[in-house]
Scaffold this active site. Structure first.
Site, PDB file in Angstrom:
ATOM      1  N   ASP A 101      79.162  66.265 113.650  1.00 19.19           N
ATOM      2  CA  ASP A 101      79.450  67.690 113.847  1.00 19.19           C
ATOM      3  C   ASP A 101      80.189  68.247 112.632  1.00 19.19           C
ATOM      4  O   ASP A 101      80.811  67.493 111.879  1.00 19.19           O
ATOM      5  CB  ASP A 101      80.342  67.886 115.089  1.00 19.19           C
ATOM      6  CG  ASP A 101      79.657  67.413 116.360  1.00 19.19           C
ATOM      7  OD1 ASP A 101      78.416  67.366 116.376  1.00 19.19           O
ATOM      8  OD2 ASP A 101      80.376  67.088 117.315  1.00 19.19           O
TER       9      ASP A 101
HETATM   10  N1  URA Z   1      80.067  62.528 118.814  1.00 18.39           N
HETATM   11  C1  URA Z   1      80.484  63.810 118.727  1.00 18.39           C
HETATM   12  O1  URA Z   1      80.858  64.420 119.710  1.00 18.39           O
HETATM   13  N2  URA Z   1      80.472  64.391 117.511  1.00 18.39           N
HETATM   14  C2  URA Z   1      80.102  63.747 116.386  1.00 18.39           C
HETATM   15  O2  URA Z   1      80.132  64.339 115.306  1.00 18.39           O
HETATM   16  C3  URA Z   1      79.682  62.424 116.495  1.00 18.39           C
HETATM   17  C4  URA Z   1      79.677  61.829 117.719  1.00 18.39           C
END
Ligand code: URA
Length: 237
Positions: A101
C-alpha cells in the site's frame, strides 16, 4: 535481436523514439553508424548512443526499501512510483513483484523476471511474507490464536493461518506477522477483523529474501547472486 528492440529494452525510448535516434545517425554498432532499426545485433557488440555505450542486461533484480508515500506501480502521472526510485535501472520493463500500500514501507523486489515474480506471487506456492506492524489496541493471546486459525476478512474463505508474534503490548502494540498469501490490504483487513487498526506497516521479508537493514527508506541495491539463487530454489523457478 533487432537494434531497435535492444535500445527499447535498455530504456532509450519507445520503438518510434529509438527509430528516430537511429535514423538521425546517433547510434553506432562497433563504431559504425547504424541506419536501419531492423539491423540485427549481438549483445556482445559495442552499441553507443550519442557516444555513450549501453550494454545489454537480460534480467535485473533490485531490493528496495519502499518508503511511505510512493506507489507500487510502474508509472503514474501524479505520484512517485517505486520504479522512479530505481535510478540505475538499465531495462525499461521492470515492475514491482506484488504491491505494498502507499503508506506501507519495506521490502519490495523490483525485476523484469516475470517467471520468478509469478512463482513468488502464486497462491499455490504459499511464500511466507513477514511484516512488522504497529497496531492501535492491545494485542493478546486470543489474537494470536485467531490469526493461527485464520480470520474472516470478508472473502469466501477465512485467511490462511498466520503467525502473530507480540513484541510489545499496550494501548499501541507492536507485532510481527507472517502470512502465506497476499490479498489486497491483507494485514490491515486481518487486524480490522479482530477489532484493531494498523498504524504502521513494514514488510521485512518475502520467502528467503530479507530486507537489508542497511537500506534506509527509498534506498535500494541489486540482489546478490546468493539471494537470487535462494529465491529461485525455494520457488523452483
Ligand atoms: N497488507 C496490507 O494491508 N498492506 C500492505 O501493504 C501489505 C500487506
Amino acid at each position: 535481436m533487432r537494434l531497435d528492440k535492444f535500445l527499447c529494452d535498455m530504456g532509450l525510448g519507445t520503438r518510434t523514439q529509438v527509430k528516430q535516434l537511429i535514423r538521425k545517425g546517433l547510434v553506432t554498432v562497433d563504431g559504425v553508424t547504424a541506419l536501419r532499426p531492423e539491423q540485427k545485433v549481438e549483445t556482445e557488440q559495442k552499441i553507443c548512443v550519442e557516444g555513450k555505450e549501453f550494454s545489454y542486461v537480460e534480467k535485473e533484480y533490485y531490493m528496495l526499501n519502499k518508503p511511505a508515500g510512493c506507489i507500487s506501480a510502474s508509472s503514474d502521472k501524479n505520484c512517485t512510483t517505486v520504479l522512479d526510485l530505481i535510478k540505475e535501472k538499465k531495462r525499461s520493463d521492470l515492475f514491482p513483484v506484488g504491491r505494498l500500500d502507499k503508506d506501507t514501507e519495506g521490502l519490495l523486489l523490483i525485476t523484469n523476471d516475470g517467471n520468478l515474480a509469478h512463482c513468488l506471487l502464486s497462491p499455490r506456492k504459499h511464500v511466507d511474507k513477514t511484516y512488522f506492524a504497529r497496531v492501535k489496541g492491545r494485542i493478546t493471546k486470543e489474537h494470536v490464536q485467531a490469526f493461527a486459525k485464520g480470520v474472516d476478512i470478508g472473502e469466501a474463505k477465512p485467511s490462511l493461518p498466520a503467525v502473530l508474534k507480540i513484541e510489545k503490548d499496550g494501548e499501541e502494540s507492536e507485532v510481527f506477522v507472517t502470512i502465506r498469501e497476499g490479498k489486497y490490504h491483507q494485514i490491515k483487513r486481518m487486524f480490522a477483523a479482530v477489532g484493531c487498526q494498523v498504524l504502521f506497516l513494514k514488510r521485512l521479508s518475502m520467502g528467503s529474501l530479507k530486507l537489508d537493514p542497511r537500506l534506509n527508506p527509498g534506498e535500494y541495491r541489486p540482489l546478490t547472486e546468493e539471494e537470487l539463487r535462494l529465491l529461485q530454489e525455494e520457488t523452483k523457478c
